[in-house]
Design a protein around this motif. Structure first.
Motif, PDB file in Angstrom:
ATOM      1  N   ASP A 105     -38.286 -69.403 -19.956  1.00  7.73           N
ATOM      2  CA  ASP A 105     -39.226 -70.467 -19.615  1.00  7.73           C
ATOM      3  C   ASP A 105     -39.597 -71.261 -20.874  1.00  7.73           C
ATOM      4  OD1 ASP A 105     -39.224 -69.718 -16.983  1.00  7.73           O
ATOM      5  OD2 ASP A 105     -40.902 -68.333 -17.215  1.00  7.73           O
ATOM      6  N   SER A 106     -38.589 -71.789 -21.523  1.00 11.68           N
ATOM      7  CA  SER A 106     -38.798 -72.519 -22.776  1.00 11.68           C
ATOM      8  C   SER A 106     -38.988 -73.996 -22.492  1.00 11.68           C
ATOM      9  CB  SER A 106     -37.609 -72.311 -23.708  1.00 11.68           C
ATOM     10  OG  SER A 106     -37.688 -73.195 -24.809  1.00 11.68           O
ATOM     11  N   GLN A 107     -40.130 -74.535 -22.876  1.00  6.59           N
ATOM     12  CA  GLN A 107     -40.375 -75.956 -22.721  1.00  6.59           C
ATOM     13  C   GLN A 107     -39.396 -76.773 -23.562  1.00  6.59           C
ATOM     14  OE1 GLN A 107     -44.480 -76.738 -23.669  1.00  6.59           O
ATOM     15  NE2 GLN A 107     -45.267 -75.637 -21.890  1.00  6.59           N
ATOM     16  N   THR A 108     -39.055 -76.274 -24.740  1.00  6.56           N
ATOM     17  CA  THR A 108     -38.153 -76.996 -25.641  1.00  6.56           C
ATOM     18  C   THR A 108     -36.767 -77.133 -25.032  1.00  6.56           C
ATOM     19  OG1 THR A 108     -39.359 -76.186 -27.580  1.00  6.56           O
ATOM     20  CG2 THR A 108     -37.125 -77.030 -27.933  1.00  6.56           C
ATOM     21  N   ILE A 109     -36.226 -76.009 -24.535  1.00  5.90           N
ATOM     22  CA  ILE A 109     -34.893 -76.056 -23.925  1.00  5.90           C
ATOM     23  C   ILE A 109     -34.906 -76.949 -22.694  1.00  5.90           C
ATOM     24  CG2 ILE A 109     -33.142 -74.678 -22.741  1.00  5.90           C
ATOM     25  CD1 ILE A 109     -33.848 -72.373 -24.586  1.00  5.90           C
ATOM     26  N   PHE A 110     -35.948 -76.829 -21.883  1.00  5.98           N
ATOM     27  CA  PHE A 110     -36.046 -77.661 -20.678  1.00  5.98           C
ATOM     28  C   PHE A 110     -36.091 -79.144 -21.040  1.00  5.98           C
ATOM     29  CE2 PHE A 110     -38.751 -79.850 -17.528  1.00  5.98           C
ATOM     30  CZ  PHE A 110     -37.944 -79.697 -16.418  1.00  5.98           C
ATOM     31  N   MET A 111     -36.858 -79.496 -22.062  1.00  4.34           N
ATOM     32  CA  MET A 111     -36.978 -80.895 -22.466  1.00  4.34           C
ATOM     33  C   MET A 111     -35.640 -81.431 -22.968  1.00  4.34           C
ATOM     34  SD  MET A 111     -39.159 -83.423 -22.624  1.00  4.34           S
ATOM     35  CE  MET A 111     -40.865 -82.869 -22.822  1.00  4.34           C
ATOM     36  N   ILE A 112     -34.969 -80.668 -23.826  1.00  9.24           N
ATOM     37  CA  ILE A 112     -33.679 -81.126 -24.370  1.00  9.24           C
ATOM     38  C   ILE A 112     -32.639 -81.255 -23.263  1.00  9.24           C
ATOM     39  CG2 ILE A 112     -31.763 -80.477 -25.877  1.00  9.24           C
ATOM     40  CD1 ILE A 112     -33.818 -79.257 -27.775  1.00  9.24           C
ATOM     41  N   CYS A 113     -32.569 -80.264 -22.368  1.00  9.71           N
ATOM     42  CA  CYS A 113     -31.611 -80.329 -21.255  1.00  9.71           C
ATOM     43  C   CYS A 113     -31.911 -81.515 -20.338  1.00  9.71           C
ATOM     44  CB  CYS A 113     -31.644 -79.029 -20.461  1.00  9.71           C
ATOM     45  SG  CYS A 113     -30.978 -77.606 -21.354  1.00  9.71           S
ATOM     46  N   SER A 114     -33.190 -81.781 -20.106  1.00 10.02           N
ATOM     47  CA  SER A 114     -33.579 -82.917 -19.260  1.00 10.02           C
ATOM     48  C   SER A 114     -33.132 -84.233 -19.886  1.00 10.02           C
ATOM     49  CB  SER A 114     -35.091 -82.933 -19.056  1.00 10.02           C
ATOM     50  OG  SER A 114     -35.531 -81.764 -18.413  1.00 10.02           O
ATOM     51  N   ILE A 115     -33.332 -84.370 -21.190  1.00  3.82           N
ATOM     52  CA  ILE A 115     -32.932 -85.597 -21.888  1.00  3.82           C
ATOM     53  C   ILE A 115     -31.425 -85.807 -21.782  1.00  3.82           C
ATOM     54  CG2 ILE A 115     -32.717 -86.648 -24.176  1.00  3.82           C
ATOM     55  CD1 ILE A 115     -35.472 -85.421 -24.828  1.00  3.82           C
ATOM     56  N   LEU A 116     -30.647 -84.747 -22.062  1.00  4.50           N
ATOM     57  CA  LEU A 116     -29.188 -84.862 -21.981  1.00  4.50           C
ATOM     58  C   LEU A 116     -28.741 -85.193 -20.558  1.00  4.50           C
ATOM     59  CD1 LEU A 116     -28.137 -81.834 -24.231  1.00  4.50           C
ATOM     60  CD2 LEU A 116     -28.070 -84.270 -24.820  1.00  4.50           C
ATOM     61  N   LEU A 117     -29.375 -84.547 -19.567  1.00  7.22           N
ATOM     62  CA  LEU A 117     -29.013 -84.785 -18.172  1.00  7.22           C
ATOM     63  C   LEU A 117     -29.303 -86.225 -17.763  1.00  7.22           C
ATOM     64  CD1 LEU A 117     -28.062 -83.597 -15.462  1.00  7.22           C
ATOM     65  CD2 LEU A 117     -30.440 -82.988 -14.999  1.00  7.22           C
ATOM     66  N   LEU A 118     -30.485 -86.748 -18.134  1.00  2.00           N
ATOM     67  CA  LEU A 118     -30.844 -88.126 -17.751  1.00  2.00           C
ATOM     68  C   LEU A 118     -29.963 -89.142 -18.434  1.00  2.00           C
ATOM     69  CD1 LEU A 118     -33.021 -89.452 -15.895  1.00  2.00           C
ATOM     70  CD2 LEU A 118     -33.204 -86.985 -16.174  1.00  2.00           C
ATOM     71  N   ILE A 119     -29.584 -88.894 -19.685  1.00  2.00           N
ATOM     72  CA  ILE A 119     -28.687 -89.827 -20.376  1.00  2.00           C
ATOM     73  C   ILE A 119     -27.328 -89.850 -19.686  1.00  2.00           C
ATOM     74  CG2 ILE A 119     -27.420 -90.239 -22.522  1.00  2.00           C
ATOM     75  CD1 ILE A 119     -29.858 -89.238 -24.046  1.00  2.00           C
ATOM     76  N   LEU A 120     -26.797 -88.661 -19.384  1.00  2.00           N
ATOM     77  CA  LEU A 120     -25.490 -88.583 -18.731  1.00  2.00           C
ATOM     78  C   LEU A 120     -25.504 -89.235 -17.358  1.00  2.00           C
ATOM     79  CD1 LEU A 120     -22.591 -87.530 -18.543  1.00  2.00           C
ATOM     80  CD2 LEU A 120     -23.504 -85.363 -17.691  1.00  2.00           C
ATOM     81  N   VAL A 121     -26.493 -88.857 -16.533  1.00  2.00           N
ATOM     82  CA  VAL A 121     -26.566 -89.416 -15.179  1.00  2.00           C
ATOM     83  C   VAL A 121     -26.945 -90.894 -15.236  1.00  2.00           C
ATOM     84  CG1 VAL A 121     -27.661 -89.186 -12.923  1.00  2.00           C
ATOM     85  CG2 VAL A 121     -27.149 -87.155 -14.252  1.00  2.00           C
ATOM     86  N   GLY A 122     -27.745 -91.294 -16.233  1.00  2.00           N
ATOM     87  CA  GLY A 122     -28.087 -92.703 -16.400  1.00  2.00           C
ATOM     88  C   GLY A 122     -26.879 -93.559 -16.685  1.00  2.00           C
ATOM     89  N   VAL A 123     -25.895 -93.005 -17.402  1.00  2.00           N
ATOM     90  CA  VAL A 123     -24.644 -93.722 -17.642  1.00  2.00           C
ATOM     91  C   VAL A 123     -23.884 -93.905 -16.333  1.00  2.00           C
ATOM     92  CG1 VAL A 123     -22.369 -93.567 -18.717  1.00  2.00           C
ATOM     93  CG2 VAL A 123     -24.403 -93.012 -20.038  1.00  2.00           C
ATOM     94  N   LEU A 124     -23.797 -92.841 -15.545  1.00  2.00           N
ATOM     95  CA  LEU A 124     -23.007 -92.884 -14.315  1.00  2.00           C
ATOM     96  C   LEU A 124     -23.675 -93.689 -13.213  1.00  2.00           C
ATOM     97  CD1 LEU A 124     -21.784 -89.174 -14.134  1.00  2.00           C
ATOM     98  CD2 LEU A 124     -20.466 -91.176 -14.810  1.00  2.00           C
ATOM     99  N   LEU A 125     -25.007 -93.608 -13.134  1.00  2.00           N
ATOM    100  CA  LEU A 125     -25.710 -94.204 -11.994  1.00  2.00           C
ATOM    101  C   LEU A 125     -26.458 -95.489 -12.348  1.00  2.00           C
ATOM    102  CD1 LEU A 125     -27.210 -91.231  -9.972  1.00  2.00           C
ATOM    103  CD2 LEU A 125     -25.133 -92.521  -9.580  1.00  2.00           C
ATOM    104  N   GLU A 126     -26.124 -96.118 -13.459  1.00  2.00           N
ATOM    105  CA  GLU A 126     -26.708 -97.412 -13.792  1.00  2.00           C
ATOM    106  C   GLU A 126     -28.224 -97.323 -13.979  1.00  2.00           C
ATOM    107  OE1 GLU A 126     -28.583-101.265 -12.865  1.00  2.00           O
ATOM    108  OE2 GLU A 126     -28.289 -99.828 -11.248  1.00  2.00           O
ATOM    109  N   GLY A 127     -28.682 -96.186 -14.477  1.00  2.00           N
ATOM    110  CA  GLY A 127     -30.082 -96.094 -14.865  1.00  2.00           C
ATOM    111  C   GLY A 127     -31.020 -95.699 -13.751  1.00  2.00           C
ATOM    112  N   LEU A 128     -31.580 -96.682 -13.057  1.00  2.00           N
ATOM    113  CA  LEU A 128     -32.644 -96.432 -12.092  1.00  2.00           C
ATOM    114  C   LEU A 128     -32.289 -95.431 -10.993  1.00  2.00           C
ATOM    115  CD1 LEU A 128     -34.237 -99.983 -11.721  1.00  2.00           C
ATOM    116  CD2 LEU A 128     -35.204 -97.981 -12.858  1.00  2.00           C
ATOM    117  N   PRO A 129     -31.076 -95.468 -10.420  1.00  2.00           N
ATOM    118  CA  PRO A 129     -30.771 -94.450  -9.408  1.00  2.00           C
ATOM    119  C   PRO A 129     -30.866 -93.025  -9.942  1.00  2.00           C
ATOM    120  CG  PRO A 129     -29.201 -96.240  -9.275  1.00  2.00           C
ATOM    121  CD  PRO A 129     -30.030 -96.482 -10.500  1.00  2.00           C
ATOM    122  N   SER A 130     -30.620 -92.836 -11.240  1.00  2.00           N
ATOM    123  CA  SER A 130     -30.746 -91.489 -11.793  1.00  2.00           C
ATOM    124  C   SER A 130     -32.182 -90.991 -11.696  1.00  2.00           C
ATOM    125  CB  SER A 130     -30.282 -91.471 -13.253  1.00  2.00           C
ATOM    126  OG  SER A 130     -31.085 -92.313 -14.057  1.00  2.00           O
TER     127      SER A 130
END
Length: 607
Positions: A489-514
């Motif tokens: 239950d690490s806030q740090t790991i969750f935050m970093i994983c969330s950032i990487l996930l949103l950047i990746l999905v933001g590339v694929l889904l043109e931002g807002l849909p992500s």
């Protein structure tokens, strides 16, 4: 006949936009002076949003405004690229046909339900959906015949044969994928279609329909039902109003006066015009809320001088980096969308986004300063006091717009939707009466462009609502929680994983849909881990912005290159150092919550 159809569709969406604008303003006046509100306004708003989403989405498709991922297409041979584009239109025709057919069943089944105020059939609010799907089928057929010719027949035949074979052999291959066969098939199809160049909104609908067909746990009627429900939030009306305000500002002479003032203030700094670009994007983002409007407003004003002094590629890179920074400057459409699908306060996000954007702006300006000093770039002489004073006087009226927006939110005198409507009227009066730079014909064109751009966003929002429902039914949120718990239950790991996930999905889904897909899943998890949901939501928005403006793949980056009229490869190389600084600034914002929370807490917001 096609021109008449275009005219009728455009007239309908403009009427919905301007009619709802008038209704919102009338409601403000009635409440302020007569202490009375129109209780039925919410029902009319839902109908207007439905028209803008589905009829407007069809108009936007006709204008080729729907976003699609180009990262693979641009590297294919010419014939293969044309084949993928033909396939995209075939998929649009197929998806529109399925959605339109089941939406008629949805209308019939819900016709007996009545709205609480007008007592009219609630299905009337969904009526634009089958109408929009019919328009999409017509436009897709026209595109296939006009743009692809004989290739369309070949691609269509292969597509039809593939669908037939898959359907006939379903009972054979589906069990091979295991217990999660349907969601695996839906996600696989999602990524394949995205990379093949199918517009984002239709990929989301295709994936949802695939899951429903594969599981059989719910009728396909769920598809139109979730689409209509996804556009039913009153706060989404602020989206078209802020886009309209941004286009009025861009084409009505408001933006250029702001840029001139900022140029007079900071143009003498190292990096000159690049510093002006960052500062201008911060201010302009606080007026329009629309990233395309922001980029066009600043880029078109400064394009020639930026290209001459720093090169078009460098200008495009700084423009893209500044647009990412401006994602959390109010009013932001991303904030409105997050507020409409989660419990995070829009007002708190509007206040809380100012400081994180300032942090990232200072990081960008520091990089520009260091690079300019290292390269020995000459400095522009400081503007004389008289020039600064004249530019400041010219910017007073435009600067009243963000002041009014923030004051209205903080004082609670109006909702974000009502404030957006007031901003539109203020911009129209400023452009047409004071500056005399906007004619009636020009305003009509702005209204059509606004309605079409709104159609893209709301159509994607409706489709993402269906896809989010699919992910929820497939227990993806619960599995995400289990996955996170497996690493602690690490806030740090969750935050970093969330950032990487949103950047990746933001590339694929043109931002807002992500954000549409992931924010409702991730924000509650952040709350359970002890993170501030307000702070976390703003981190997600910035990460989404980085994905949307990522070199080579992000749609926003292509917009910046188009505005600056520069080569994408050259601009991508120029963007690299700014991308590193953006990521560093995002990490500062993510792991120093004080930047995000001190202003909301000061003004009494919690979260």
């Amino acid at each position: 006949m096609l021109r008449l159809v275009d005219l009728a569709a455009e007239s309908l969406i403009v009427a919905a936009l301007l009619g709802e604008l008038g209704l919102v303003l009338a409601n403000v006046v009635a409440r302020a002076y007569f202490h009375h509100s129109f209780l039925w306004a919410d029902e009319i708003a839902r109908l207007a949003l439905s028209i803008l989403a589905f009829i407007g989405g069809a108009v936007a498709y006709r204008r080729r405004d729907h976003a699609f991922v180009r990262v693979i297409l641009s590297r294919l041979p010419s014939r293969a690229e044309r084949g993928c584009l033909a396939l995209a239109d075939v998929v649009v025709l197929f998806v529109a046909g399925i959605t339109g057919f089941v939406s008629i069943e949805f209308l019939i089944s819900s016709w007996g339900e009545l709205t609480p105020i007008f007592q009219m059939p609630a299905a009337l609010i969904a009526l634009p959906l089958p109408a929009g799907m019919a328009l999409l089928m017509v436009f897709a057929a026209v595109n296939l015949r006009r743009d692809h010719g004989a290739m369309a027949l070949g691609v269509g035949a292969v597509f039809a044969a593939t669908i037939t074979i898959v359907a006939l052999t379903r009972d054979t291959w589906l069990p091979l994928l295991g217990d999660d066969a349907a969601i695996i098939a839906a996600l696989s199809l999602f990524f394949f279609a995205i990379l093949a160049g199918v517009p984002v909104g239709f990929v989301l609908l295709l994936s949802t329909a695939t899951y429903l067909w594969g599981t059989g746990t719910a009728s396909l009627v769920v598809l139109p039902q979730t689409m209509v429900n996804g556009t039913g939030n009153f706060i989404l009306l602020a989206v078209p109003f802020f886009i309209l305000a941004g286009l009025v500002m861009e084409r009505g002479g408001i933006s250029i006066r702001l840029v001139r003032f900022i140029y007079a203030l900071v143009g003498h700094m190292r990096g000159g015009l690049l510093q002006v670009t960052v500062a201008s994007m911060y201010v302009v983002s606080g007026l329009s809320g629309s990233k395309p409007a922001d980029v066009a407003a600043v880029g078109t004003v400064m394009r020639d001088e930026l290209g001459e002094r720093h090169g078009a590629a460098e200008g495009a890179a700084v423009l893209a980096a500044s647009a990412v920074m401006g994602e959390t400057v109010p009013p932001s459409i991303a904030m409105l969308i997050v507020g409409s699908i989660t419990n995070v306060s829009v007002g708190a996000m509007f206040i809380g986004g100012l400081a994180p954007a300032a942090v990232m702006a200072l990081c960008l300006m520091a990089l520009i300063y260091v690079r300019a000093r290292a390269s020995g770039a000459p400095r522009i002489p400081r503007a004389r006091a008289g020039i600064v004073a004249r530019a400041g006087l010219g910017a007073i009226l435009p600067l009243l717009m963000p002041g009014t927006l923030l004051a209205g939110i903080l004082l609670g005198v109006a909702t974000p939707t009502e404030i957006a409507a007031i901003a539109v009227i203020y911009g129209i009066l400023l452009s047409s009466v004071v500056y005399r730079e906007m004619t009636l014909r020009g305003f009509i064109r702005i209204a059509i462009d606004t309605a079409a751009l709104t159609g893209v966003l709301l159509f994607i929002f409706a489709a993402a609502s269906s896809f989010s429902w699919t992910l929820t039914v497939a227990y993806l949120p619960q599995r995400l929680v289990v996955l996170l718990q497996s690493v602690g239950d690490s806030q740090t790991i969750f935050m970093i994983c969330s950032i990487l996930l949103l950047i990746l999905v933001g590339v694929l889904l043109e931002g807002l849909p992500s954000l549409n897909v992931l924010a409702p899943l991730l924000i509650p998890i952040a709350g359970k881990l002890g993170l501030s949901e307000l702070h976390y939501a703003l981190v997600l928005i910035i990460a989404m912005g980085i994905g949307g403006f990522m070199p080579f793949a992000g749609v926003g980056f292509y917009v910046c290159c188009a505005v600056m009229r520069c080569d994408i490869e050259t601009a991508s190389r120029a963007m690299f150092p700014y991308l590193i600084v953006l990521l560093a600034g995002l990490l500062v914002v993510a792991f120093v919550p004080w930047f995000t929370l001190f202003l909301p807490h000061y003004f009494g917001f919690r979260g």
